[in-house]
Design a protein around this motif. Structure first.
Motif, PDB file in Angstrom:
ATOM      1  N   GLY A   1      38.230  52.209  35.264  1.00 25.40           N
ATOM      2  CA  GLY A   1      38.028  52.103  36.718  1.00 25.40           C
ATOM      3  C   GLY A   1      38.085  53.459  37.397  1.00 25.40           C
ATOM      4  O   GLY A   1      37.265  53.773  38.267  1.00 25.40           O
TER       5      GLY A   1
ATOM      6  N   ALA B   1      39.404  45.422  37.345  1.00 29.29           N
ATOM      7  CA  ALA B   1      40.815  45.155  37.004  1.00 29.29           C
ATOM      8  C   ALA B   1      40.888  44.111  35.890  1.00 29.29           C
ATOM      9  O   ALA B   1      40.234  43.068  35.965  1.00 29.29           O
TER      10      ALA B   1
ATOM     11  N   LYS C   1      36.631  36.622  29.977  1.00 29.29           N
ATOM     12  CA  LYS C   1      35.447  37.483  30.022  1.00 29.29           C
ATOM     13  C   LYS C   1      34.156  36.662  29.912  1.00 29.29           C
ATOM     14  O   LYS C   1      33.147  37.000  30.531  1.00 29.29           O
TER      15      LYS C   1
ATOM     16  N   THR D   1      41.092  53.840  25.993  1.00 26.94           N
ATOM     17  CA  THR D   1      41.929  53.884  27.205  1.00 26.94           C
ATOM     18  C   THR D   1      43.342  53.433  26.823  1.00 26.94           C
ATOM     19  O   THR D   1      43.588  53.048  25.673  1.00 26.94           O
TER      20      THR D   1
ATOM     21  N   PHE E   1      34.700  48.732  22.126  1.00 21.80           N
ATOM     22  CA  PHE E   1      36.034  49.342  22.069  1.00 21.80           C
ATOM     23  C   PHE E   1      35.994  50.680  22.823  1.00 21.80           C
ATOM     24  O   PHE E   1      35.315  51.604  22.405  1.00 21.80           O
TER      25      PHE E   1
HETATM   26  P1  NAP Z   1      43.633  49.941  31.762  1.00 20.54           P
HETATM   27  O1  NAP Z   1      43.620  51.355  31.265  1.00 20.54           O
HETATM   28  O2  NAP Z   1      44.767  49.053  31.416  1.00 20.54           O
HETATM   29  O3  NAP Z   1      43.438  49.980  33.362  1.00 20.54           O
HETATM   30  C1  NAP Z   1      43.394  48.795  34.109  1.00 20.54           C
HETATM   31  C2  NAP Z   1      43.898  49.066  35.517  1.00 20.54           C
HETATM   32  O4  NAP Z   1      43.921  47.808  36.220  1.00 20.54           O
HETATM   33  C3  NAP Z   1      45.341  49.591  35.530  1.00 20.54           C
HETATM   34  O5  NAP Z   1      45.511  50.577  36.519  1.00 20.54           O
HETATM   35  C4  NAP Z   1      46.138  48.330  35.838  1.00 20.54           C
HETATM   36  O6  NAP Z   1      47.402  48.581  36.428  1.00 20.54           O
HETATM   37  C5  NAP Z   1      45.196  47.647  36.825  1.00 20.54           C
HETATM   38  N1  NAP Z   1      45.542  46.238  37.022  1.00 20.54           N
HETATM   39  C6  NAP Z   1      46.157  45.392  36.152  1.00 20.54           C
HETATM   40  N2  NAP Z   1      46.344  44.199  36.731  1.00 20.54           N
HETATM   41  C7  NAP Z   1      45.851  44.282  37.995  1.00 20.54           C
HETATM   42  C8  NAP Z   1      45.781  43.378  39.081  1.00 20.54           C
HETATM   43  N3  NAP Z   1      46.283  42.135  38.994  1.00 20.54           N
HETATM   44  N4  NAP Z   1      45.213  43.791  40.245  1.00 20.54           N
HETATM   45  C9  NAP Z   1      44.741  45.055  40.361  1.00 20.54           C
HETATM   46  N5  NAP Z   1      44.793  45.958  39.369  1.00 20.54           N
HETATM   47  C10 NAP Z   1      45.334  45.585  38.190  1.00 20.54           C
HETATM   48  O7  NAP Z   1      42.345  49.164  31.247  1.00 20.54           O
HETATM   49  P2  NAP Z   1      40.869  49.704  30.903  1.00 20.54           P
HETATM   50  O8  NAP Z   1      40.777  49.858  29.441  1.00 20.54           O
HETATM   51  O9  NAP Z   1      40.494  50.813  31.794  1.00 20.54           O
HETATM   52  O10 NAP Z   1      40.039  48.391  31.276  1.00 20.54           O
HETATM   53  C11 NAP Z   1      39.308  48.241  32.475  1.00 20.54           C
HETATM   54  C12 NAP Z   1      38.451  46.991  32.362  1.00 20.54           C
HETATM   55  O11 NAP Z   1      37.569  47.143  31.245  1.00 20.54           O
HETATM   56  C13 NAP Z   1      39.242  45.711  32.111  1.00 20.54           C
HETATM   57  O12 NAP Z   1      38.657  44.648  32.802  1.00 20.54           O
HETATM   58  C14 NAP Z   1      39.095  45.507  30.616  1.00 20.54           C
HETATM   59  O13 NAP Z   1      39.234  44.161  30.264  1.00 20.54           O
HETATM   60  C15 NAP Z   1      37.684  45.998  30.414  1.00 20.54           C
HETATM   61  N6  NAP Z   1      37.383  46.383  29.035  1.00 20.54           N
HETATM   62  C16 NAP Z   1      38.105  47.350  28.412  1.00 20.54           C
HETATM   63  C17 NAP Z   1      37.791  47.672  27.107  1.00 20.54           C
HETATM   64  C18 NAP Z   1      38.539  48.721  26.328  1.00 20.54           C
HETATM   65  O14 NAP Z   1      38.310  48.839  25.118  1.00 20.54           O
HETATM   66  N7  NAP Z   1      39.407  49.512  26.968  1.00 20.54           N
HETATM   67  C19 NAP Z   1      36.742  47.002  26.438  1.00 20.54           C
HETATM   68  C20 NAP Z   1      36.038  46.024  27.116  1.00 20.54           C
HETATM   69  C21 NAP Z   1      36.357  45.724  28.419  1.00 20.54           C
HETATM   70  P3  NAP Z   1      48.679  48.896  35.452  1.00 20.54           P
HETATM   71  O15 NAP Z   1      48.566  50.337  35.077  1.00 20.54           O
HETATM   72  O16 NAP Z   1      49.873  48.620  36.316  1.00 20.54           O
HETATM   73  O17 NAP Z   1      48.560  47.967  34.288  1.00 20.54           O
END
Ligand code: NAP
Length: 246
Positions: free
Chosen positions: A18, A90, A158, A189, A186
């Motif tokens: 994000g 999120a 999802k 992060t 993947f």
């Molecule tokens: P991340 O590093 O965990 O970041 C997610 C952010 O969202 C964090 O700042 C988290 O806060 C915040 N958050 C959590 N719950 C929330 C809520 N209820 N309301 C508002 N904000 C909230 O995750 P990311 O890897 O960047 O993932 C971002 C998106 O990509 C997600 O939807 C994830 O499912 C998707 N995604 C990720 C991957 C991957 O491999 N990383 C792959 C496919 C899809 P906290 O720091 O307090 O937790």
């Protein structure tokens, strides 16, 4: 400056994918509203956005709470008078095998990932329809397409986002509002850092391009989907996974 004077709302924008999306949109001239539960990272990230010469706004928001989402919408309109772009990013994981998965872990993931996407879309789309312009991008996942042992809640959330994306796209297309989903594989992060090394190694073996994706890879795709070059694309699920799923 592809997005000069546009206003973008990015949920989960304090860190990870994000935050990278927000930086990418800000570099193209968009004023960015970062919404997150993580207050500490939120302020730091908004400062980085403003250093790029655009306006930023930090809003503490739990996306699973519709009331909080409504008040977020009002705050953004008070400051910027419009919302052009919404990135529903999120998301959380609460992994566990189905037989052992606790009800609260099922509910938490569905509530943040799926209901959060519904809440923010519902709040923002009304203004977009009135202005006859809007770009919504929902961050789904490869897991929503292929499933994964230990992630029934996450996969369901999802896959739900994909259904929501297609339905919303059909409802708003005639008013020049596009709704698309991105399904990353993947991505490197904090969400994936916590996985055990052997799981990461097994994942890597499944990726033909032999590397994990970066938040920047995803943000470049978001930039395309919110810009004018994609104005005839809606209701799609765009995969970005180094060939892991074809
Ligand atoms: P991340 O590093 O965990 O970041 C997610 C952010 O969202 C964090 O700042 C988290 O806060 C915040 N958050 C959590 N719950 C929330 C809520 N209820 N309301 C508002 N904000 C909230 O995750 P990311 O890897 O960047 O993932 C971002 C998106 O990509 C997600 O939807 C994830 O499912 C998707 N995604 C990720 C991957 C991957 O491999 N990383 C792959 C496919 C899809 P906290 O720091 O307090 O937790």
């Amino acid at each position: 400056m592809k997005l000069k004077d546009k206003v973008a709302v990015i949920t989960g924008g304090a860190r990870g994918i994000g935050k990278e999306i927000a930086l990418m949109l800000a570099k193209e001239g968009a004023n960015c509203v970062l919404c997150d539960v993580n207050e500490e990272e939120l302020d730091k990230s908004v400062a980085e956005i403003e250093a790029l010469g655009v306006q930023g706004l930090a809003i503490k928001l739990n996306v699973s709470d519709l009331g909080q989402c409504e008040s977020m919408g009002n705050k953004v309109i008070d400051k910027f008078e419009k919302i052009d772009i919404l990135i529903n990013n999120a998301g959380i994981t609460r992994d566990g095998l189905l037989l052992r998965m606790r009800e609260e872990d099922w509910d938490a993931v569905i509530s943040v990932n799926l209901k959060g996407t519904f809440n923010c879309t519902k709040v923002v789309v009304k203004g977009m329809l009135k202005k006859r312009y809007g770009r919504i991008v929902n961050i789904a996942s490869i897991i929503g397409l292929m499933g994964n042992a230990g992630q029934a809640n996450y996969a369901a959330s999802k896959a739900g986002i994909i259904g929501l994306t297609k339905s919303a796209a059909r409802e708003v297309a005639s008013r020049n509002v596009t709704v698309n989903a991105i399904a990353p594989g993947f991505i490197d992060t904090k969400m994936t850092h916590v996985l055990p090394e052997e799981v990461k190694e097994a994942m890597l073996k499944q990726i033909p391009m032999a590397r994990f994706g970066t938040p920047e890879d995803v943000s470049k795709l978001v930039l395309f989907l919110v810009g004018d070059d994609s104005s005839y694309i809606t209701g799609q699920v765009v995969q970005i996974n180094g060939g892991m799923l074809m």
